[in-house]
Structures are given as structure tokens and as C-alpha cells.
Design a protein around this motif. Structure first.
Motif, short mmCIF file in Angstrom:
data_model
loop_
_atom_site.label_atom_id
_atom_site.label_comp_id
_atom_site.label_asym_id
_atom_site.label_seq_id
_atom_site.Cartn_x
_atom_site.Cartn_y
_atom_site.Cartn_z
N GLY A 1 45.83 12.73 4.35
CA GLY A 1 47.14 12.15 4.09
C GLY A 1 47.18 10.65 4.34
O GLY A 1 47.91 9.91 3.66
N LYS A 2 46.40 10.16 5.31
CA LYS A 2 46.41 8.74 5.65
C LYS A 2 45.19 8.00 5.11
O LYS A 2 44.99 6.80 5.39
N GLY A 3 44.35 8.73 4.37
CA GLY A 3 43.18 8.10 3.76
C GLY A 3 42.09 7.75 4.74
O GLY A 3 41.27 6.87 4.47
N ASP A 4 42.07 8.39 5.91
CA ASP A 4 41.05 8.13 6.94
C ASP A 4 39.85 9.03 6.67
O ASP A 4 39.80 10.19 7.11
N ILE A 5 38.84 8.49 5.96
CA ILE A 5 37.66 9.27 5.57
C ILE A 5 36.85 9.70 6.79
O ILE A 5 36.36 10.83 6.87
N SER A 6 36.70 8.78 7.74
CA SER A 6 35.90 9.08 8.95
C SER A 6 36.50 10.26 9.72
O SER A 6 35.79 11.17 10.15
N TYR A 7 37.82 10.24 9.89
CA TYR A 7 38.50 11.33 10.60
C TYR A 7 38.36 12.64 9.82
O TYR A 7 38.13 13.71 10.40
N THR A 8 38.48 12.55 8.49
CA THR A 8 38.36 13.74 7.63
C THR A 8 36.98 14.37 7.76
O THR A 8 36.85 15.60 7.90
N ILE A 9 35.93 13.53 7.72
CA ILE A 9 34.56 14.05 7.84
C ILE A 9 34.34 14.69 9.21
O ILE A 9 33.74 15.77 9.33
N LYS A 10 34.86 14.00 10.25
CA LYS A 10 34.69 14.52 11.61
C LYS A 10 35.36 15.88 11.76
O LYS A 10 34.77 16.82 12.31
N MET A 11 36.58 16.01 11.27
CA MET A 11 37.28 17.29 11.34
C MET A 11 36.60 18.36 10.48
O MET A 11 36.54 19.53 10.84
N GLY A 12 36.06 17.91 9.31
CA GLY A 12 35.37 18.84 8.43
C GLY A 12 34.13 19.42 9.09
O GLY A 12 33.86 20.63 9.00
N LEU A 13 33.34 18.55 9.76
CA LEU A 13 32.16 19.01 10.48
C LEU A 13 32.53 19.95 11.63
O LEU A 13 31.85 20.95 11.87
N LEU A 14 33.62 19.61 12.33
CA LEU A 14 34.08 20.47 13.42
C LEU A 14 34.46 21.86 12.89
O LEU A 14 34.11 22.88 13.50
N MET A 15 35.15 21.87 11.77
CA MET A 15 35.52 23.15 11.15
C MET A 15 34.27 23.95 10.76
O MET A 15 34.23 25.19 10.92
N ALA A 16 33.22 23.27 10.23
CA ALA A 16 31.98 23.95 9.84
C ALA A 16 31.30 24.58 11.05
O ALA A 16 30.85 25.74 11.00
N VAL A 17 31.24 23.81 12.16
CA VAL A 17 30.63 24.34 13.40
C VAL A 17 31.42 25.55 13.91
O VAL A 17 30.85 26.57 14.32
N MET A 18 32.75 25.43 13.89
CA MET A 18 33.60 26.55 14.35
C MET A 18 33.43 27.77 13.45
O MET A 18 33.40 28.92 13.93
N ALA A 19 33.28 27.55 12.15
CA ALA A 19 33.10 28.67 11.22
C ALA A 19 31.78 29.39 11.47
O ALA A 19 31.69 30.63 11.44
N ILE A 20 30.70 28.59 11.74
CA ILE A 20 29.38 29.18 12.03
C ILE A 20 29.43 29.98 13.32
O ILE A 20 28.89 31.09 13.41
N PHE A 21 30.10 29.40 14.34
CA PHE A 21 30.23 30.11 15.62
C PHE A 21 31.01 31.42 15.44
O PHE A 21 30.65 32.47 16.00
N SER A 22 32.08 31.36 14.63
CA SER A 22 32.89 32.54 14.35
C SER A 22 32.06 33.61 13.63
O SER A 22 32.13 34.80 13.95
N LEU A 23 31.25 33.15 12.66
CA LEU A 23 30.39 34.07 11.93
C LEU A 23 29.38 34.75 12.86
O LEU A 23 29.15 35.96 12.78
N ALA A 24 28.79 33.96 13.76
CA ALA A 24 27.81 34.52 14.70
C ALA A 24 28.47 35.56 15.62
O ALA A 24 27.90 36.64 15.88
N CYS A 25 29.67 35.23 16.09
CA CYS A 25 30.39 36.19 16.95
C CYS A 25 30.71 37.48 16.19
O CYS A 25 30.57 38.58 16.72
N GLY A 26 31.13 37.34 14.92
CA GLY A 26 31.44 38.52 14.12
C GLY A 26 30.22 39.38 13.89
O GLY A 26 30.30 40.62 13.97
N ALA A 27 29.06 38.74 13.61
CA ALA A 27 27.83 39.50 13.38
C ALA A 27 27.39 40.22 14.65
O ALA A 27 27.00 41.40 14.61
N LEU A 28 27.45 39.52 15.78
CA LEU A 28 27.09 40.16 17.06
C LEU A 28 28.05 41.29 17.40
O LEU A 28 27.64 42.34 17.92
N GLY A 29 29.34 41.08 17.09
CA GLY A 29 30.33 42.14 17.32
C GLY A 29 30.00 43.39 16.53
O GLY A 29 30.09 44.51 17.04
N GLY A 30 29.59 43.21 15.26
CA GLY A 30 29.21 44.35 14.44
C GLY A 30 28.00 45.07 15.00
O GLY A 30 27.95 46.31 15.03
#
Length: 576
Positions: free
Chosen positions: A46-75
Motif C-alpha cells: 500500500g505504501k510502495g515499500d518494496i524492502s518491507y514487502t520482501i521482508k514480510m514475504g520471506l517471513l511468510m515463506a518461512v512460517m509456511a514451511i514451518f507450518s508444513l513441517a509441523c503438519g507432516a510430523l503431526g500426520g
């Protein structure tokens, strides 16, 4: 009930504990990802801050991978815990059935026990796996997503205060209505399994009498009963799905309408609305998953009840107060005013006031018409059933004073229905004595007149019998069962009409071997042919649960009308 079942988790408890822990990690990540996405949309894109967008995008990717690992271990952990739990439940069920007396087994049909060990355990296993995964994931997801939704916009979150109570009431009504219907459905499964079992056991008779069509129609009728019962139960359960969908779509429409107006009125940001809609989806999916858990639990509650019913069944015969060191001194048998009733009802006695005194080493014959309780009488000796009144002494002591194993190891019984198991002839014979040498096996088979036909097979004693001994004749099966009993080297041998399928010459050889080789062993022979018991020391004549006479063959011919009539009819038949 739950406590008894959960005790079967046993050594798989660590997997059952790890599953909800990793599922909680998955939930936390899934709840935080929409929040990070909202920050990225409102503060980055919304504010055109590319650096912040990339940082949040990478954080979301790491969180998604961690979530996937937890789901697989849970299964993985849930599968290990669930399958281990099911294994322990089956073992506990099987062990309990092994402790049952004949009376306990009579109470439950074989088909019902098979259903409980298979279908019911599978239902409970699936529910257990779902509970340790989804019953943790769904409530936490519901609570955390609701908290996040309220933190974004408390007014908009008020929509859930209407939807959640409606869903809760609906699921309670569905569960309470469906439970008795699933109980009836499982009873129909028992009947279907009974029909299949009966058909497969008697398949040769079915084919011999060309009754395939008749049996097929009976099977179709049983299968249709199961279908009808299942449809009736599922009719209630399937109402949960449309109820959930109505609630979910109603909430989404309401949120989009009111949330859109808030965005237009600039009281809510687009990123917040986007995250709020994601939280709505998570909340409603959690509710849907909870409804599935309710359904699975409803189905498995009937199965749980049936499993615990076996757990709670008290064996009719126990030896808790028996002396573990006490062994029968000899093969003497005394019936002291014994009465017996399968129904445990004094008005429905199957045996009445039986008094017998059998000396060790005697050969006793038993003759009587169908239903005269011949088999019932001898089954009381090794305590397959307990007397209703009176007492039975074996080797000078009441049978209830012995440990069951000690008593039955000294009483070899060849039942009316001969049973062999899959494996070789030698494997089956060693049921009588697992440590028997080859020489002992051969000698027992010689006494039972089985050695010659065994050696006629290409593999001799290593011949594979197949399930139930399908590749040997009825007479051969009887002789193998007699040899198996003799390997126990017991003090008492009971032959319950066990030579009915052999010819008279072979029958005579078996009796001669018993008389010469087992002179110190008490032998009881139930037979339909008087020739099979004529040489016995004494013969019991049973009539409708009463002893009509007990004497030698010669004396019975002179004094007992029943015995004389049977003898004359058989002699006349032989002459004709």
C-alpha cells in the motif's frame, strides 16, 4: 469407557502427546500468516515499500514451511499413535476372548466378536487419530483465529456470536439422534458377518445341494439390511454438512457486506479486511472439522461401547483362589450330585443329580440319544463349564481347586467337532505337546491309527494341511485329533464321538491301542455305535440329562430297556 480404551495407548503414548504439540505449532503459524499478510499489504504494498514487502514475504515463506513441517510430523505421529493404539486394543480384546469360558463365548456370536476385532476397532482407531490431530488443531484454530479477528475488528467479529451457538445446538441434536442408529447398524454388520462365516464354513454343503442361489439371496438380504441401517444413520449425520455450509457462507456474505462498507467509510483497511476474511475461513473450517469429529465420534461411540462390553465381560470360570501347585494325582473322576444348566436356571437343568464314581484307568462308554447331554456331561470334567450344583472331583480334588491350566493339561479332550489349524501335520500334533519329539509324534499317530495315512502323503508329517485341514478326510482329521490329544500324555482321555467318521475296523484298532498302551489312563468314549463301547469296563446310559443306567455291556443288555433297544436296532441294521 474412555479410560479403559485410553489405557491401550500404552507404549505409544509419546506419539499421542507429540501429535497435539506439533499440531499446535501448525495452528500458530497458520493464524499468524494472515496477520503478516495484512501488514505486508497495508504497510508494504500500500505504501510502495518494496524492502518491507520482501521482508514480510520471506517471513511468510518461512512460517509456511514451518507450518508444513509441523503438519507432516503431526500426520506421522498420529498414524504411529493410532495404529499402535489399535494394535493394543485388538490384543486386549483377543486376550480377553482367550480367557472366556464356553459360556462366555456362547453369549457373543463368533461373527460379532470378529466385527468387534475388525470394524469396531478400525472405527475407534480412526476417531482416535482424528482426535489427537483435529480435536487439538480445530479448537485452537477456532480460538486463535477468533482472537485475531476480534483484534482486527471487534464489531465485525460479532457475526460469529450468532453462527457458533446455532452450529453447536445443531451438532448436539444430530449426535444424540445418530448414536442409536449406528448401534443398530453395527448389529446388522454382525448378522452379515455371521451369514458370510456360515456360508464359507459350509461351502461344500452349499455346492453339494446346489444352494448357491438360495445362499446368495440370503446374503443380499443381509447386505440390504446393513445398507438400510447405514442410510438411516447417515441421513441424520449428513445434515451437519449443509448446516456448516449455510453458516459459513452466511458469515462470509455478512462480513463482505459490512466489511466492504467499513473499507468504503475508511474505518477499515483493505489488508485488514483480507486478513479478516482469511480468519473467517479458518474459523468456519475449524467448525466444520469439529462437526466431522462429532460425526466420527458418534459412529465410533457405538463401536467403543461394543469393545468395552468385551473388556467388561467377566469370565464365567476363574481360578483366582486355586492352588498353583496342586496337580491331579490320578485319573479318578467323581460326580457328586451334579446338576448343570446352560441358562443358569434351576427350572431349566440340562443335567440332573448326576452321581458317578469312575476309577483311574477305567474305560467308560457313554450312550444316549440326541440331546441327552452326553457332551455336556464330559465338558464339565476339564471345567469347560462350571457345575450349577454339586461338585466334580478329579484325582481326589474338586476341579475348582486346580488352576485351569493344571487341570486341562491332565485331561485330553477330542471334541465332537474336530478342528485342525493351518500349518503342517507335525505343527498341529504339537498342540498336544510343543516339545514332543518326532518319535513321540509317530507313536501317538500309531496309537490313533494315523501313521500309515500320514506317511502316504509325499511330505509325510511335514504335509501342509491348509486352513482347517481341508485336504484330509473327516476320518483322517479325527485320527489326527486323537493323536494330538494323546501327545499330552494325560491322566484322562475323553473322546466325544470322535471315531464316528472311521470304519469299524479302524475304530476297533484305536480302542485296542488305548486298552493296551494307555492302561493307566482313564478313557471316556461317547459313541453312537454300541460296538464302540461294548468292551468298556462300564457304560453310562443317558436319557434327557439323567443317568438311566451305569453298568457293563452284558448287564445292560439284561436290565436296561433303552440300551437293549439301541443294541437290537443296530444289530438288525447290520444284519440287513
Amino acid at each position: 469407557m474412555l479410560k479403559k480404551l485410553l489405557s491401550c495407548v500404552g507404549e505409544y503414548k509419546k506419539y499421542a502427546i507429540l501429535t497435539p504439540i506439533v499440531m499446535l505449532g501448525e495452528v500458530i503459524m497458520e493464524v499468524l500468516i494472515p496477520l503478516v499478510m495484512a501488514f505486508m499489504v497495508d504497510n508494504g504494498i500500500g505504501k510502495g515499500d518494496i524492502s518491507y514487502t520482501i521482508k514480510m514475504g520471506l517471513l511468510m515463506a518461512v512460517m509456511a514451511i514451518f507450518s508444513l513441517a509441523c503438519g507432516a510430523l503431526g500426520g506421522k505421529f498420529a498414524a504411529q499413535a493410532g495404529m499402535g493404539f489399535a494394535k493394543n486394543v485388538r490384543k486386549k480384546l483377543f486376550d480377553k476372548v482367550q480367557d472366556f469360558s464356553f459360556a462366555n463365548v456362547d453369549k457373543f456370536s463368533t461373527a460379532s466378536l470378529v466385527t468387534r476385532l475388525t470394524t469396531d476397532v478400525t472405527n475407534v482407531q480412526n476417531t482416535f487419530m482424528m482426535i489427537i490431530r483435529m480435536a487439538v488443531r480445530s479448537p485452537f484454530m477456532l480460538i486463535f483465529a477468533l482472537i485475531m479477528a476480534v483484534s482486527i475488528n471487534a464489531k465485525l467479529a460479532m457475526i460469529f456470536l450468532i453462527a457458533i451457538p446455532v452450529l453447536g445446538i445443531g451438532m448436539v441434536v444430530i449426535t444424540s439422534t445418530a448414536f442409536p442408529r449406528f448401534e443398530k447398524m453395527l448389529a446388522k454388520y454382525d448378522a452379515l458377518n455371521s451369514r458370510v462365516q456360515e456360508n464359507l464354513i459350509g461351502i461344500r454343503v452349499v455346492k453339494a445341494f446346489v444352494r448357491e442361489k438360495f445362499e446368495g439371496e440370503k446374503f443380499v438380504a443381509s447386505a440390504d439390511d446393513v445398507r438400510a441401517a447405514q442410510v438411516k444413520a447417515e441421513k441424520v449425520v449428513i445434515l451437519g454438512q449443509p448446516l456448516m455450509q449455510i453458516a459459513m457462507y452466511s458469515c462470509i456474505v455478512a462480513v463482505i457486506y459490512f466489511g466492504g462498507n467499513m473499507v468504503i467509510g475508511e474505518t477499515m483497511l483493505i489488508g485488514q479486511l483480507s486478513s479478516f476474511i482469511t480468519y473467517i475461513t479458518q474459523i468456519l473450517m475449524s467448525l466444520m472439522m469439529l462437526s466431522m469429529i462429532f460425526v466420527m465420534t458418534t459412529i465410533s461411540m457405538a463401536s467403543m461401547h461394543r469393545i468395552v462390553e468385551i473388556f467388561d465381560e467377566v469370565p464365567d470360570i476363574a481360578d483366582n483362589n486355586a492352588d498353583p501347585a496342586l496337580l491331579p494325582e490320578d485319573g479318578s473322576i467323581v460326580f457328586d450330585n451334579v446338576s448343570f444348566s446352560y441358562a443358569k436356571d434351576k427350572a431349566k437343568l440340562n443335567l440332573r443329580n448326576i452321581d458317578l464314581n469312575i476309577k483311574t484307568g477305567e474305560t467308560i462308554g457313554i450312550i444316549g440319544g440326541t440331546g441327552s447331554a452326553k457332551s455336556t456331561l464330559v465338558q464339565l470334567i476339564p471345567r469347560l463349564y462350571d457345575v450349577f450344583d454339586g461338585r466334580i472331583l478329579v484325582g481326589g480334588h474338586d476341579v475348582r481347586d486346580y488352576k485351569i491350566d493344571n487341570l486341562r493339561n491332565e485331561v485330553a479332550m477330542v471334541l465332537q467337532k474336530n478342528v485342525l489349524f493351518s500349518g503342517t501335520i507335525k505343527d498341529n500334533l504339537r498342540w498336544g505337546n510343543e516339545n514332543a519329539t518326532d518319535e513321540e509324534i509317530i507313536e501317538a499317530c500309531r496309537q490313533a491309527q494315523a501313521h500309515d495315512f500320514v506317511m502316504s502323503f509325499p511330505d509325510g508329517y511335514d504335509t501342509d494341511l491348509g486352513q482347517g485341514g481341508v485336504n484330509v478326510s473327516g476320518g483322517q482329521k479325527q485320527r489326527l485329533c486323537i493323536a494330538r490329544a494323546l501327545l499330552k500324555k494325560p491322566k484322562i482321555v475323553i473322546l466325544d464321538d470322535s471315531t464316528s467318521a472311521v470304519d469299524t475296523a479302524t475304530d476297533a484298532k484305536i480302542r485296542h491301542a488305548f486298552k493296551t498302551e494307555l492302561a493307566d489312563t482313564t478313557t471316556i468314549i461317547i459313541a453312537q455305535r454300541i460296538s464302540s463301547v461294548a468292551e468298556a469296563d462300564r457304560i453310562i446310559v443317558l436319557d434327557d440329562g439323567n443317568i438311566d443306567a451305569f453298568d457293563t455291556h452284558e448287564n445292560l443288555l439284561k436290565t436296561n430297556e433303552i440300551y437293549r433297544e439301541v443294541y437290537n436296532s443296530q444289530q438288525k441294521g447290520a444284519e440287513e
